[in-house]
Enzyme design. Structure first.
Site, PDB file in Angstrom:
ATOM      1  N   GLU A 119     -61.620 -73.665  28.238  1.00  8.15           N
ATOM      2  CA  GLU A 119     -62.710 -75.387  28.016  1.00  8.15           C
ATOM      3  C   GLU A 119     -62.192 -76.348  28.832  1.00  8.15           C
ATOM      4  O   GLU A 119     -61.443 -76.663  29.600  1.00  8.15           O
ATOM      5  CB  GLU A 119     -62.154 -75.358  26.909  1.00  8.15           C
ATOM      6  CG  GLU A 119     -62.254 -76.818  26.368  1.00  8.15           C
ATOM      7  CD  GLU A 119     -64.587 -77.517  26.405  1.00  8.15           C
ATOM      8  OE1 GLU A 119     -65.218 -75.963  26.327  1.00  8.15           O
ATOM      9  OE2 GLU A 119     -64.572 -77.546  27.435  1.00  8.15           O
ATOM     10  N   THR A 128     -71.444 -79.052  20.126  1.00  7.84           N
ATOM     11  CA  THR A 128     -70.937 -78.761  18.874  1.00  7.84           C
ATOM     12  C   THR A 128     -70.914 -79.425  17.363  1.00  7.84           C
ATOM     13  O   THR A 128     -71.523 -79.198  16.609  1.00  7.84           O
ATOM     14  CB  THR A 128     -71.022 -76.793  18.468  1.00  7.84           C
ATOM     15  OG1 THR A 128     -71.204 -76.525  20.111  1.00  7.84           O
ATOM     16  CG2 THR A 128     -71.222 -76.523  17.835  1.00  7.84           C
ATOM     17  N   VAL A 241     -63.830 -74.085  34.794  1.00  6.33           N
ATOM     18  CA  VAL A 241     -64.256 -72.567  35.731  1.00  6.33           C
ATOM     19  C   VAL A 241     -65.790 -73.524  36.771  1.00  6.33           C
ATOM     20  O   VAL A 241     -65.974 -74.147  36.277  1.00  6.33           O
ATOM     21  CB  VAL A 241     -64.477 -71.519  34.549  1.00  6.33           C
ATOM     22  CG1 VAL A 241     -65.666 -70.347  35.658  1.00  6.33           C
ATOM     23  CG2 VAL A 241     -63.641 -71.535  34.281  1.00  6.33           C
ATOM     24  N   ARG A 364     -89.580 -84.143  17.056  1.00  2.66           N
ATOM     25  CA  ARG A 364     -88.850 -84.230  17.565  1.00  2.66           C
ATOM     26  C   ARG A 364     -89.680 -85.674  18.870  1.00  2.66           C
ATOM     27  O   ARG A 364     -90.031 -86.667  18.982  1.00  2.66           O
ATOM     28  CB  ARG A 364     -88.297 -84.331  18.336  1.00  2.66           C
ATOM     29  CG  ARG A 364     -86.826 -83.745  17.101  1.00  2.66           C
ATOM     30  CD  ARG A 364     -85.284 -83.547  17.515  1.00  2.66           C
ATOM     31  NE  ARG A 364     -84.325 -83.501  16.304  1.00  2.66           N
ATOM     32  CZ  ARG A 364     -83.131 -82.585  16.515  1.00  2.66           C
ATOM     33  NH1 ARG A 364     -82.466 -82.264  17.803  1.00  2.66           N
ATOM     34  NH2 ARG A 364     -82.652 -82.192  15.405  1.00  2.66           N
ATOM     35  N   ARG A 507     -87.332 -78.640  20.657  1.00  9.78           N
ATOM     36  CA  ARG A 507     -86.424 -77.812  19.644  1.00  9.78           C
ATOM     37  C   ARG A 507     -86.642 -78.512  18.392  1.00  9.78           C
ATOM     38  O   ARG A 507     -86.834 -79.828  18.613  1.00  9.78           O
ATOM     39  CB  ARG A 507     -84.807 -77.740  20.337  1.00  9.78           C
ATOM     40  CG  ARG A 507     -84.101 -76.721  19.737  1.00  9.78           C
ATOM     41  CD  ARG A 507     -82.286 -77.511  19.915  1.00  9.78           C
ATOM     42  NE  ARG A 507     -82.112 -78.537  19.939  1.00  9.78           N
ATOM     43  CZ  ARG A 507     -81.642 -79.273  18.956  1.00  9.78           C
ATOM     44  NH1 ARG A 507     -81.054 -78.300  17.774  1.00  9.78           N
ATOM     45  NH2 ARG A 507     -80.797 -80.349  19.606  1.00  9.78           N
TER      46      ARG A 507
HETATM   47  P1  ADP Z   1     -73.150 -74.738  22.949  1.00  5.85           P
HETATM   48  O1  ADP Z   1     -73.985 -75.332  22.117  1.00  5.85           O
HETATM   49  O2  ADP Z   1     -74.229 -73.199  23.954  1.00  5.85           O
HETATM   50  O3  ADP Z   1     -72.013 -73.968  21.912  1.00  5.85           O
HETATM   51  P2  ADP Z   1     -71.296 -76.617  23.449  1.00  5.85           P
HETATM   52  O4  ADP Z   1     -71.690 -77.869  24.645  1.00  5.85           O
HETATM   53  O5  ADP Z   1     -71.104 -77.093  22.091  1.00  5.85           O
HETATM   54  O6  ADP Z   1     -72.390 -75.726  24.293  1.00  5.85           O
HETATM   55  O7  ADP Z   1     -69.854 -76.206  24.315  1.00  5.85           O
HETATM   56  C1  ADP Z   1     -70.038 -75.922  25.851  1.00  5.85           C
HETATM   57  C2  ADP Z   1     -68.577 -76.084  26.541  1.00  5.85           C
HETATM   58  O8  ADP Z   1     -68.471 -75.349  27.927  1.00  5.85           O
HETATM   59  C3  ADP Z   1     -67.714 -77.302  26.285  1.00  5.85           C
HETATM   60  O9  ADP Z   1     -67.547 -77.624  25.447  1.00  5.85           O
HETATM   61  C4  ADP Z   1     -68.390 -77.906  27.474  1.00  5.85           C
HETATM   62  O10 ADP Z   1     -67.098 -78.730  28.055  1.00  5.85           O
HETATM   63  C5  ADP Z   1     -67.813 -76.250  28.109  1.00  5.85           C
HETATM   64  N1  ADP Z   1     -67.526 -76.441  29.468  1.00  5.85           N
HETATM   65  C6  ADP Z   1     -69.457 -76.954  30.297  1.00  5.85           C
HETATM   66  N2  ADP Z   1     -68.555 -76.205  31.681  1.00  5.85           N
HETATM   67  C7  ADP Z   1     -67.565 -75.759  31.600  1.00  5.85           C
HETATM   68  C8  ADP Z   1     -66.860 -75.109  33.363  1.00  5.85           C
HETATM   69  N3  ADP Z   1     -67.102 -75.245  34.378  1.00  5.85           N
HETATM   70  N4  ADP Z   1     -65.219 -74.266  32.531  1.00  5.85           N
HETATM   71  C9  ADP Z   1     -64.852 -74.687  31.211  1.00  5.85           C
HETATM   72  N5  ADP Z   1     -65.683 -74.970  29.746  1.00  5.85           N
HETATM   73  C10 ADP Z   1     -66.380 -75.668  30.676  1.00  5.85           C
END
Ligand code: ADP
Length: 535
Positions: A119, A128, A241, A364, A507
């Site tokens: 993360e 979320t 990442v 919406r 959505r």
């Molecule tokens: P979903 O509802 O699809 O699960 P979220 O927004 O709740 O999406 O979660 C996606 C997560 O991925 C976020 O916490 C975001 O910070 C994380 N994220 C986004 N880009 C990267 C990255 N390059 N490397 C690691 N985590 C990432």
């Protein structure tokens, strides 16, 4: 050892603190333009959500630092995996610690895998964590227990109608048919969503919330984090990442930067991308929707579309990228979303003259279009003490100073600067419509179980804000990422807001939480099957 209940409570409190701090940052910080996808995490955190303010003041910077310090304190207390426990190889790498990523990790672990979650922000949860309405699902045991007659077909039809017939129908069928089992699965994980409400564009009550009716996001995320920890799944934060690696066309790991400096290559037999949407990436928004430049966003700062860019680099393809949902009811000063539940429980919208102007329970996009036509895109959400007691999320809005009140309708009108006669007349007419079960003015049919007659009265000033990116990478029902010719890229899976197609052009509220649980589960299961077949 702390019991599961206490642990969840601690996580909940710490996550709530994280949310508050991010919000505090959003409201006051400089509106640093978000970097394009792949932005360095430290910079993204500083930029905060793409808010509208422009001045970068000293005090704003200080607040940001305080927020960062306290949030990282929260991370330690939540108990993320320390970096010295990092391995060079896992069965499955999951990018993103939001709802989809954590759900996928739990299913992968249950299938006997050794998964890891990376993360990029300082805390898990993503967008979320901020979701409020609930999780839509049909034919659930909780609906049956409560005498709600619903069907998967109706859920399908209403979602398709809400998406203007543009949804990927194969995905949608899978989605509705697996919604009830997703509710059961969550329940089996200690996450019980048995309080049911309704959102715009739906005719049946199918939006499942925590028992106390509170916002779904914090409850869901704290439950998932506790489960991930209980299962011993490593969850690294500040782990950004940058690239998905590949060998002979098969995804085989990632390059990830830890704590903003150290890049490592981690290998895996499969990769699940669960990086969420790109609602906080102003550059991408501008590229796909120039008309939305300058809108506030409800998204957390990490929602910059990284997964889409990384997948496109491997030959994956994206759909519906210009389909960006603007939520109609967002407090503009703090970019904070006021959930549909307030209208679902009986709230109405009025303009500056105190008049209603739309069916508040329309989809919406239609409600947003009506607000966009008003002066300064400005409207007031009006409700009474009954709504306040039924929609627990309002407590949070009040704590943040977003709710104004008056002991009488006239007092409220004075407080918010609307003509008292106008507002009073509107409420009287509305209460008659509720009594007659007929809204002659705008044909509203839902959220009319209770009238607005219980003093005190309340108002929240709202306007539209960027909320959700419906477009994203193309997947099939096995959550395999597809290339431009429709073939699956081996070892590469995606789920959640990073994917596109399910929602089409619009959505429905409550469908995103359902999407992350339904497809997040599938990603964990299918990636595990792939790893077993290709060890
Ligand atoms: P979903 O509802 O699809 O699960 P979220 O927004 O709740 O999406 O979660 C996606 C997560 O991925 C976020 O916490 C975001 O910070 C994380 N994220 C986004 N880009 C990267 C990255 N390059 N490397 C690691 N985590 C990432």
């Amino acid at each position: 050892m702390m019991g599961r209940k206490n642990k969840t409570l601690t996580i909940l409190l710490m996550l709530a603190l994280s949310v508050m701090l991010v919000i505090a940052g959003c409201g006051s910080s400089a509106g640093t333009t978000q970097e394009a996808a792949g932005a360095d995490s430290a910079k993204v955190a500083e930029g905060t959500a793409a808010d509208n303010s422009t001045a970068g003041t000293e005090s704003a910077d200080k607040e940001k630092e305080e927020a960062t310090e306290a949030t990282s304190g929260a991370s330690e207390m939540v108990g993320y995996t320390p970096l010295d426990q990092l391995q060079e190889r896992y069965d499955i790498v999951i990018i993103g610690g939001g709802g989809a990523g954590m759900t996928a990790a739990l299913e992968a672990k249950a299938a006997g895998m050794n998964p890891v979650i990376f993360e990029k922000m300082e805390a898990a949860g993503g967008n979320t964590l901020k979701s409020s309405s609930g999780m839509n699902a049909s034919e659930t045991k909780f609906q049956k227990e409560q005498g709600i007659e619903d069907s998967n077909d109706l859920f399908f039809e209403e979602t398709l109608k809400g998406g203007h017939d543009t949804n990927n129908q194969e995905m949608l069928r899978y989605f509705v048919d697996n919604s009830a089992s997703a509710i059961d699965w969550l329940d089996s994980q200690g996450i019980t969503l048995d309080n049911i409400t309704i959102t715009g564009g739906m005719k049946e009550k199918r939006t499942h919330r925590p028992t106390d009716g509170s916002a779904v996001g914090q409850y869901l995320v704290s439950g998932l984090v506790a489960d991930v920890q209980e299962q011993g799944i490593p969850l690294f934060v500040n782990a950004n990442v940058k690239e998905i690696t590949q060998e002979n066309g098969q995804a085989n790991g990632v390059k990830v930067v830890f704590d903003g400096s150290e890049e490592k290559t981690i290998s895996a037999s499969a990769v699940i991308v669960a990086t969420g949407g790109f609602g906080a990436n102003q550059e991408l928004i501008k590229q796909y929707r120039p008309d939305l430049e300058g809108y506030v966003t409800t998204n957390q700062p990490g929602s910059t579309g990284d997964g889409i860019t990384m997948i496109e680099a491997l030959g994956g393809t994206a759909v519906d990228m210009d389909q960006i949902q603007v939520h109609p009811t967002v407090n503009q000063e703090k970019s904070y979303l006021i959930g549909e539940v307030v209208r679902g429980e009986g709230g109405i919208l009025v303009d500056k003259a105190g008049n209603r102007f739309v069916n508040e329970m329309d989809t919406r996009d239609n409600v947003t279009a009506a607000i966009t036509k008003l002066d300064n895109r400005e409207s007031y959400l009006i409700f009474d003490s009954g709504v306040k007691s039924r929609a627990k999320a309002i407590e949070q809005y009040a704590k943040m100073g977003l709710v104004q009140s008056g002991d009488t309708i006239e007092a409220l009108a004075e407080e918010i600067g609307l003509p008292a006669d106008g507002l009073k007349g509107t409420l009287d007419a509305w209460n008659e419509s509720v009594a007659d079960k007929k809204d002659a003015a705008f044909n509203r049919e839902t959220g009319m179980d209770h009238d607005l007659s219980g003093a005190p009265y309340y108002a929240v000033k709202i306007g539209p804000g960027i909320h959700y990116t419906m477009g994203g990478v193309k997947i099939n029902n096995n959550t395999e990422v597809l290339n431009t010719t429709g073939e699956a890229i081996p070892g590469l899976y995606a789920a959640g807001e990073v994917t596109g197609g399910l929602h089409g052009q619009n959505r429905i509220g409550g469908n995103s939480v359902a999407e992350i649980v339904i497809f997040g589960r599938e990603a964990g299961v299918k990636a595990a099957e792939f790893v077993k077949a290709n060890p």
